[in-house]
Design a protein around this motif. Structure first.
Motif, PDB file in Angstrom:
ATOM      1  N   ASP A  12       0.840  -1.198   0.000  1.00  0.00           N
ATOM      2  CA  ASP A  12       0.000   0.000   0.000  1.00  0.00           C
ATOM      3  C   ASP A  12       0.875   1.249   0.000  1.00  0.00           C
ATOM      4  N   MET A  13       0.403   2.296  -0.641  1.00  0.00           N
ATOM      5  CA  MET A  13       1.159   3.550  -0.648  1.00  0.00           C
ATOM      6  C   MET A  13       0.307   4.693  -1.170  1.00  0.00           C
ATOM      7  N   SER A  14       0.707   5.907  -0.808  1.00  0.00           N
ATOM      8  CA  SER A  14       0.098   7.096  -1.389  1.00  0.00           C
ATOM      9  C   SER A  14       0.661   7.288  -2.793  1.00  0.00           C
ATOM     10  N   LEU A  15      -0.147   7.836  -3.681  1.00  0.00           N
ATOM     11  CA  LEU A  15       0.267   8.014  -5.069  1.00  0.00           C
ATOM     12  C   LEU A  15       0.418   9.490  -5.403  1.00  0.00           C
ATOM     13  N   GLU A  16       1.351   9.768  -6.276  1.00  0.00           N
ATOM     14  CA  GLU A  16       1.581  11.136  -6.714  1.00  0.00           C
ATOM     15  C   GLU A  16       0.518  11.543  -7.730  1.00  0.00           C
ATOM     16  N   VAL A  17      -0.067  12.703  -7.510  1.00  0.00           N
ATOM     17  CA  VAL A  17      -1.044  13.247  -8.443  1.00  0.00           C
ATOM     18  C   VAL A  17      -0.329  14.206  -9.383  1.00  0.00           C
ATOM     19  N   GLU A  18      -0.549  14.021 -10.681  1.00  0.00           N
ATOM     20  CA  GLU A  18       0.109  14.866 -11.677  1.00  0.00           C
ATOM     21  C   GLU A  18      -0.934  15.505 -12.587  1.00  0.00           C
ATOM     22  N   GLY A  19      -0.510  16.556 -13.290  1.00  0.00           N
ATOM     23  CA  GLY A  19      -1.378  17.210 -14.253  1.00  0.00           C
ATOM     24  C   GLY A  19      -2.412  18.120 -13.609  1.00  0.00           C
ATOM     25  N   SER A  20      -3.048  18.910 -14.432  1.00  0.00           N
ATOM     26  CA  SER A  20      -4.105  19.813 -13.981  1.00  0.00           C
ATOM     27  C   SER A  20      -5.377  19.503 -14.745  1.00  0.00           C
ATOM     28  N   ALA A  21      -6.508  19.833 -14.163  1.00  0.00           N
ATOM     29  CA  ALA A  21      -7.791  19.539 -14.793  1.00  0.00           C
ATOM     30  C   ALA A  21      -8.578  20.828 -14.999  1.00  0.00           C
ATOM     31  N   LYS A  22      -9.265  20.912 -16.122  1.00  0.00           N
ATOM     32  CA  LYS A  22     -10.040  22.123 -16.431  1.00  0.00           C
ATOM     33  C   LYS A  22     -11.434  22.087 -15.826  1.00  0.00           C
TER      34      LYS A  22
END
Length: 240
Positions: free
Chosen positions: A35-45
């Motif tokens: 188990d682990m936290s995940l990196e969030v990437e990118g931006s959303a409109k």
């Protein structure tokens, strides 16, 4: 005659040593990611909340599956993508198809990031290029040792995962381990996980689940256990 027997014994000893060494390597190298936290990437409109949401889910089969492709674990003879050129073309077509769907959310499975079967391509790059207006996460599903089968063209080592793309910004995400079989089958079916991504829609929390359940098991029961765990998790989220 004695010399022939001696040579045969030496060859047999070498074969046993190599086979034993390989088996030891597979057992020693095998591991679960956890188990682990995940990196969030990118931006959303953002998405139009007055409309129905659209979702596309697609197991891309590491970009190799075509009408004439038969994977060896499914009764076919192929263990890798046909060629680098065809893999590149397939991935571009897949990414273009996904973009055409213009969905609010995407759940993509079997995205390789460094596998023998897909010539070490990082397949995330193809998807990100076309879905660059979305927030995204990647959860590695498995990291398997080198499978020396089929003998003439081994399947090799596999690093693959699942990707989630969201039209609304993903605030946080997790990789959560799924149960797998404990016998020898685990070396063929590999590690398994699901991802949870949290986003806000209309001021409420929306939880996005993405998963790729076990396929090559002894009797299929473990996939049912995996699905039950995910459904129980969903029920907990609904009650929160």
């Amino acid at each position: 005659m004695k010399k022939v027997l001696k040579v045969l014994c030496i060859i047999l000893a070498v074969v046993i040593l190599v086979a034993g060494g390989y088996i030891a390597y597979v057992f020693i190298d095998y591991h679960r990611i956890g188990d682990m936290s995940l990196e969030v990437e990118g931006s959303a409109k953002g998405i139009a909340t007055e409309n129905s949401f659209t979702i596309t889910s697609y197991n891309i089969g590491f970009g190799a599956y075509e009408s004439d492709y038969g994977f060896f674990m499914d009764g076919g003879s192929e263990s890798r993508a046909w060629s680098k050129e065809r893999l590149d073309k397939n991935l571009k077509n897949i990414a273009a198809f996904l973009k055409e769907q213009n969905s609010d959310f995407y759940f993509i499975q079997e995205v390789d990031i460094g596998s023998t079967r897909s010539y070490q391509f990082d397949e995330r790059e193809y998807l990100v290029k076309e879905l660059n207006d979305k927030s995204r996460i990647f959860a590695q599903n498995y990291d398997s040792p080198y499978l020396f089968y089929p003998i003439l063209e081994p399947h090799g080592a596999s690093k693959s995962g699942i990707m989630t793309f969201s039209g609304e910004k993903i605030e946080k995400a997790q990789r959560l381990e799924l149960p797998i079989e404990t016998g020898f089958t685990k070396f063929l079916d590999l590690d398994r996980c699901y991802s949870k991504s949290y986003t806000k829609v209309n001021g409420k929390t929306l939880v996005l689940y993405n998963f790729h359940l076990s396929a090559y098991t002894s009797d299929g029961k473990i996939a049912n256990e995996q699905l039950k765990l995910i459904l129980d998790d969903m029920e907990k989220e609904l009650l929160n």
